[in-house]
Design an enzyme around this catalytic site. Structure first.
Site, mmCIF file in Angstrom:
data_model
loop_
_atom_site.group_PDB
_atom_site.id
_atom_site.type_symbol
_atom_site.label_atom_id
_atom_site.label_comp_id
_atom_site.label_asym_id
_atom_site.label_seq_id
_atom_site.Cartn_x
_atom_site.Cartn_y
_atom_site.Cartn_z
ATOM 1 N N HIS A 63 0.865 -1.185 0.000
ATOM 2 C CA HIS A 63 0.000 0.000 0.000
ATOM 3 C C HIS A 63 0.903 1.237 0.000
ATOM 4 O O HIS A 63 1.561 1.531 -0.988
ATOM 5 C CB HIS A 63 -0.929 -0.100 1.210
ATOM 6 C CG HIS A 63 -2.047 0.893 1.267
ATOM 7 N ND1 HIS A 63 -2.315 1.794 0.284
ATOM 8 C CD2 HIS A 63 -2.995 1.118 2.223
ATOM 9 C CE1 HIS A 63 -3.374 2.524 0.618
ATOM 10 N NE2 HIS A 63 -3.798 2.138 1.792
ATOM 11 N N HIS A 83 -1.516 0.019 -11.324
ATOM 12 C CA HIS A 83 -2.366 0.366 -10.181
ATOM 13 C C HIS A 83 -3.665 -0.418 -10.287
ATOM 14 O O HIS A 83 -4.239 -0.540 -11.358
ATOM 15 C CB HIS A 83 -2.663 1.865 -10.150
ATOM 16 C CG HIS A 83 -3.265 2.306 -8.844
ATOM 17 N ND1 HIS A 83 -4.578 2.086 -8.529
ATOM 18 C CD2 HIS A 83 -2.705 2.933 -7.778
ATOM 19 C CE1 HIS A 83 -4.808 2.578 -7.312
ATOM 20 N NE2 HIS A 83 -3.711 3.092 -6.836
ATOM 21 N N ASP A 86 3.268 6.704 -7.282
ATOM 22 C CA ASP A 86 4.302 6.441 -6.279
ATOM 23 C C ASP A 86 5.706 6.445 -6.896
ATOM 24 O O ASP A 86 6.679 6.836 -6.254
ATOM 25 C CB ASP A 86 4.051 5.087 -5.605
ATOM 26 C CG ASP A 86 2.726 5.062 -4.864
ATOM 27 O OD1 ASP A 86 2.401 6.075 -4.218
ATOM 28 O OD2 ASP A 86 2.024 4.047 -4.942
#
Lengths: 386, 386
Positions: free
Chosen positions: A219, A258, A314
């Site tokens: 996560h 994702h 990210d």
């Protein structure tokens, strides 16, 4: 039991209604209370975004002024929380944040004179101070003052990081990343916070659950893991060879793809533009060249393209934060702090939803049938097998 | 959206497989890995129950000896955790436990040399020491030694509470209540711990989520709330009138009824017998007479009987703990400590289930349609309305 379907990861299970954010993964769309994430990142600020998420509307100038002042007034931490941070300082900063949040809940609990909104303001404003106090104490034994006059959370954050007011470009870049990370439907950490809230537990407990859940490498830990991947290689050629090798072994490559976006993650497109502006000022170091090589492969290679394993938010936030001087171990906290806004907004939704119930899903029993108890004398001799 | 069903509280959603415990609410049956809860409470000990939940089988004499020794060796807390407890001492003990657990995770993180099983033993053994250290420091400023020679966790617990070794009856009563509270399928706190584990977060994070979730008055806080109800009345007559008044107002009465047991909760029947033995020794005080009056009404009154609002396990454990000298604010922790065994067992299941996925349920969007961003100058003047 054959007609029972186990909902692994609760995929396609509708848990509750929400007004906070909306994702259309097919076309790469993300809305915060109806406002497009592109518009928010371009035109808004993190404070304004928080206001929007908590109150459901963009603030007027006067409302924003008051809200900003409210947040600024909450930046100083109680001495006791600073002591706790010092005690646990040799830890991962997510563990420090989780502990600091829990400790703050002990010292400033919800009460008749401290309502939800005050606690919300408090945590939002306190987390940056918490992280930077930890960072400066742990890195150099410095006990910093966590109060600054900086107008925004991003400016405050960078000021405490470097010890001097930051330039506009860096402030804007950090602010934009905070906006992008603020809220994202029922991701695991938000969902965990909702489960905790379902028992009418206090707000600090819900946020502590959120932090602990975000901590996992699947996560919030993804940006730190993506950076670790980049750091594994010395040259762009090595990076290409290494990545192909990981694919051949079918290893999970963090920072690419994702779960909810079948198309491009709109946040990745925005943060890439912001990151490019940062690199123009900070210059490109060897590590960035490796990151850009990984990006090139992911955008061009058939394997990645077919599986839609494009570089995600990210990936870009990681390399941008690195260029701005943040240590990789701080990346997840840089995700947790803005996401607190989403946890807050959804915690309020959970508490005010009259139809909400305490969470209790069902299990499929695959254990032993009923069996008689056997006295210890009749269990034979054995050794501990772990 | 009309064909979408929202699964409030995840009712009837099958989330995962489990081998830990099995409930048949229709006939009031509860199994721990196939063993009936009645057999366990009558013939087993808490340590043996923990071993069973963690390893899937009853231990041999040698295995139990080793396991007991392992737990005993983990009773002493690091000085830093004691400092943290002292700092946050003026708080609800569940908040202290949540903070202590998180702090221990900072100080003794999972690592290559500290595996899951070691962390599991550590937390199980450390929580009683944590709570009693807090209690003695907060109540009388005493800094107690948390190491004792007592063979069981229940004996250790009572020893630290009163400062002297406890009698067999009290040890057995506390031990039995620990067995009853150890594990209970996917209740909210266990489920929260599983959600946290789904991101591969560390064990301390999962247990911190469990504690924070159990803290809510709809879950673990129920035994404290039941005691608060009893304490509201001075006489049995007052209790009867007060209870009827609450029903007339359709208020939720804590301590009566249970979501999953359509029939009698088997744990309530067992704990009632244990509590009766305690009362024989401690004598009946006025408060107990009020509790017994409430019990009589719940078992006889049509309203209660029809709705199956029989006194539940929390009702009896509350009055029993009170008779044994525990303060009501400690009740929820007396639930959390044994439930740690269930959280542990299920955390292991979550990690070792190859099909498990990160939790991400869906939402039903009831928010704004896409709307254009409005610059702050065009939003009019307004005031903060909270």
């Amino acid at each position: 039991m054959s007609d029972i379907e186990i909902k692994r990861g609760l995929k396609d299970v509708y848990f509750a209604t929400s007004e906070a954010s909306f994702i259309d993964g097919n076309i790469g769309k993300l809305l915060y209370r109806g406002y497009n994430i592109d518009d928010m990142a371009r035109n808004s600020t993190f404070e304004e975004t928080v206001y929007l998420l908590l109150f459901g509307k963009l603030p007027t100038a006067k409302e924003l002024l008051d809200f900003d002042a409210q947040l600024r007034a909450n930046r100083t931490l109680p001495r006791e929380v600073l002591q706790v941070i010092e005690i646990v300082q040799a830890s991962h900063p997510m563990d420090v944040l989780r502990t600091g949040c829990s400790a703050l809940g002990c010292l400033e609990p919800e009460s008749a004179t401290r309502d939800q909104h005050q606690v919300a303001d408090r945590l939002l404003a306190a987390f940056p101070s918490m992280l930077l106090y930890w960072y400066q104490f742990h890195a150099g034994g410095k006990r910093i003052e966590t109060e600054t006059d900086d107008p925004s959370m991003a400016a405050h954050f960078l000021h405490l990081l470097s010890g001097k007011p930051a330039d506009e470009m860096r402030i804007r870049a950090l602010d934009a990343s905070f906006i992008l990370y603020a809220e994202h439907e029922f991701n695991a950490s938000t969902f965990a916070a909702r489960i905790t809230a379902s028992t009418l537990a206090d707000f600090y407990s819900a946020i502590t659950s959120g932090i602990g859940t975000l901590r996992g490498p699947l996560h919030g830990g993804a940006n730190e893991e993506a950076m670790a991947l980049i750091e594994r290689f010395q040259t762009p050629d090595e990076a290409e060879a290494g990545l192909m090798d990981m694919l051949a072994r079918k290893q999970l490559v963090m920072g690419f793809g994702h779960r909810v976006y079948k198309n491009y993650d709109p946040r990745a497109r925005i943060i890439k533009q912001v990151a490019d502006q940062v690199f123009e000022v900070t210059g490109k170091d060897p590590m960035l060249n490796i990151a850009l090589e990984l990006e090139r492969i992911a955008l061009e290679d058939d394997y990645f393209v077919k599986r839609r394993l494009y570089p995600n938010v990210d990936f870009y936030s990681g390399i941008m934060y690195e260029a701005m001087g943040f240590k990789p171990e701080m990346f997840t906290v840089l995700f947790a702090i803005p996401r607190t806004a989403g946890w807050l907004a959804q915690w309020q939704e959970m508490l005010t939803d009259p139809e909400q119930k305490i969470a209790r899903p069902r299990q499929v029993w695959i254990g032993h049938d009923t069996r008689p108890f056997v006295p210890i004398e009749q269990r034979g001799t054995g050794v501990v097998t772990r």
